[in-house]
Design an enzyme around this catalytic site. Structure first.
Site, PDB file in Angstrom:
ATOM      1  N   ASP A 170      46.605  17.658  54.565  1.00 13.39           N
ATOM      2  CA  ASP A 170      46.388  17.910  56.002  1.00 13.39           C
ATOM      3  C   ASP A 170      46.627  16.715  56.937  1.00 13.39           C
ATOM      4  O   ASP A 170      45.849  16.513  57.888  1.00 13.39           O
ATOM      5  CB  ASP A 170      44.966  18.441  56.220  1.00 13.39           C
ATOM      6  CG  ASP A 170      44.705  19.760  55.534  1.00 13.39           C
ATOM      7  OD1 ASP A 170      45.529  20.180  54.705  1.00 13.39           O
ATOM      8  OD2 ASP A 170      43.658  20.380  55.809  1.00 13.39           O
ATOM      9  N   HIS A 173      46.316  27.955  60.727  1.00 19.17           N
ATOM     10  CA  HIS A 173      45.367  29.000  61.107  1.00 19.17           C
ATOM     11  C   HIS A 173      45.982  29.976  62.102  1.00 19.17           C
ATOM     12  O   HIS A 173      46.776  29.581  62.962  1.00 19.17           O
ATOM     13  CB  HIS A 173      44.131  28.379  61.761  1.00 19.17           C
ATOM     14  CG  HIS A 173      43.298  27.549  60.835  1.00 19.17           C
ATOM     15  ND1 HIS A 173      42.816  28.016  59.632  1.00 19.17           N
ATOM     16  CD2 HIS A 173      42.852  26.264  60.940  1.00 19.17           C
ATOM     17  CE1 HIS A 173      42.095  27.059  59.043  1.00 19.17           C
ATOM     18  NE2 HIS A 173      42.112  25.987  59.808  1.00 19.17           N
ATOM     19  N   HIS A 229      36.986  30.913  61.169  1.00 22.63           N
ATOM     20  CA  HIS A 229      36.912  29.458  60.982  1.00 22.63           C
ATOM     21  C   HIS A 229      36.591  28.750  62.307  1.00 22.63           C
ATOM     22  O   HIS A 229      35.907  27.728  62.316  1.00 22.63           O
ATOM     23  CB  HIS A 229      38.253  28.991  60.421  1.00 22.63           C
ATOM     24  CG  HIS A 229      38.307  27.557  60.019  1.00 22.63           C
ATOM     25  ND1 HIS A 229      37.523  27.016  59.029  1.00 22.63           N
ATOM     26  CD2 HIS A 229      39.082  26.533  60.479  1.00 22.63           C
ATOM     27  CE1 HIS A 229      37.808  25.725  58.893  1.00 22.63           C
ATOM     28  NE2 HIS A 229      38.744  25.411  59.761  1.00 22.63           N
ATOM     29  N   HIS A 244      42.081  24.517  65.951  1.00 21.31           N
ATOM     30  CA  HIS A 244      42.964  23.434  65.504  1.00 21.31           C
ATOM     31  C   HIS A 244      44.011  24.004  64.562  1.00 21.31           C
ATOM     32  O   HIS A 244      43.813  25.064  63.958  1.00 21.31           O
ATOM     33  CB  HIS A 244      42.148  22.342  64.776  1.00 21.31           C
ATOM     34  CG  HIS A 244      41.423  22.862  63.574  1.00 21.31           C
ATOM     35  ND1 HIS A 244      40.181  23.463  63.659  1.00 21.31           N
ATOM     36  CD2 HIS A 244      41.777  22.924  62.256  1.00 21.31           C
ATOM     37  CE1 HIS A 244      39.803  23.853  62.455  1.00 21.31           C
ATOM     38  NE2 HIS A 244      40.759  23.549  61.580  1.00 21.31           N
ATOM     39  N   LYS A 270      47.368  26.738  54.007  1.00 25.50           N
ATOM     40  CA  LYS A 270      46.052  27.308  53.693  1.00 25.50           C
ATOM     41  C   LYS A 270      45.311  27.636  54.978  1.00 25.50           C
ATOM     42  O   LYS A 270      45.708  27.189  56.058  1.00 25.50           O
ATOM     43  CB  LYS A 270      45.257  26.324  52.831  1.00 25.50           C
ATOM     44  CG  LYS A 270      45.049  24.999  53.527  1.00 25.50           C
ATOM     45  CD  LYS A 270      44.548  23.957  52.556  1.00 25.50           C
ATOM     46  CE  LYS A 270      44.259  22.649  53.247  1.00 25.50           C
ATOM     47  NZ  LYS A 270      43.350  22.724  54.391  1.00 25.50           N
ATOM     48  N   CYS A 273      38.488  19.005  53.580  1.00 23.71           N
ATOM     49  CA  CYS A 273      39.650  19.430  52.790  1.00 23.71           C
ATOM     50  C   CYS A 273      39.975  18.477  51.651  1.00 23.71           C
ATOM     51  O   CYS A 273      40.399  18.920  50.579  1.00 23.71           O
ATOM     52  CB  CYS A 273      40.838  19.665  53.715  1.00 23.71           C
ATOM     53  SG  CYS A 273      40.509  21.083  54.796  1.00 23.71           S
TER      54      CYS A 273
END
Ligand code: VGL
Length: 181
Positions: A8, A48, A54, A61, A86, A127
């Site tokens: 990430d 996302h 989330h 974000h 993911k 993460c």
């Protein structure tokens, strides 16, 4: 075979982004240097949808199609062999790179005869931690590169707790210098 997993390193997790790890910029040159030492280099990204559970927990974000979801421009993406997305569902936190939905990270590593994984990236408490725990629990020798990770909430106790949890799970801690630089 050893693999470098870059978690990430995206604009939204870096200073100026929506959910920044304050020291994210410091780890990018370290990761770029580390990549030269690995035959297998993979990277995850949070991707996302605009509406997701989330975001009940976090500011929006890494929304698909936005600049925030892209790799930070200083990351040397030319050496990344495969990207894993993911958090792509609307009920899906997707903290671990092993939860990627576009490709199966576990299969990719096994198909490349990977036995040892080195974890770098953002963010230590979420993460990075979840990816490292999944790696060790799936039987990989797992190394956390402690100067190639950064916390999103460094002023809280969560970073120290995450490091403790990873250590207790049998994850090895290493400095980038030991590997390369
Ligand atoms: C992350 C908080 C929320 C991470 C993702 O990449 O560590 N942190 N979503």
């Amino acid at each position: 075979m050893e693999a470098l997993i870059i978690v990430d390193v995206q604009n939204d997790f870096c200073p100026g982004g929506a959910l920044p790890a304050p020291r994210a910029n410091e780890i990018i040159p370290v990761i770029n240097k580390l990549m030269e030492k690995f035959d297998v280099v993979v990277a995850s990204r949070d991707v996302h949808p605009p509406d997701t559970k989330h975001f009940d927990k976090w500011p929006p974000h890494c929304i698909q199609g936005t600049k925030g979801a892209l790799f930070h421009p200083d990351l040397n993406i030319t050496r990344i062999q495969k990207g894993f997305h993911k958090g792509t569902g609307n009920k899906d936190d997707g903290y671990s790179a092993f939860e990627a939905t576009n490709e199966n990270l576990m299969d990719y590593l096994l198909n490349n005869n990977v036995t040892d994984v080195y974890i770098t990236g953002l963010t230590t408490e979420y993460c990075v931690k979840n990816t490292a725990l999944d790696a060790v629990n799936n039987g990989f020798n797992t190394w956390l590169v402690t100067d190639a990770i950064a916390a999103v909430e460094p002023e809280s106790s969560y970073e120290a707790e995450a490091l403790e949890e990873m250590k207790s799970a049998g994850i090895n801690f290493i400095n980038a210098a030991t590997k390369c630089c």
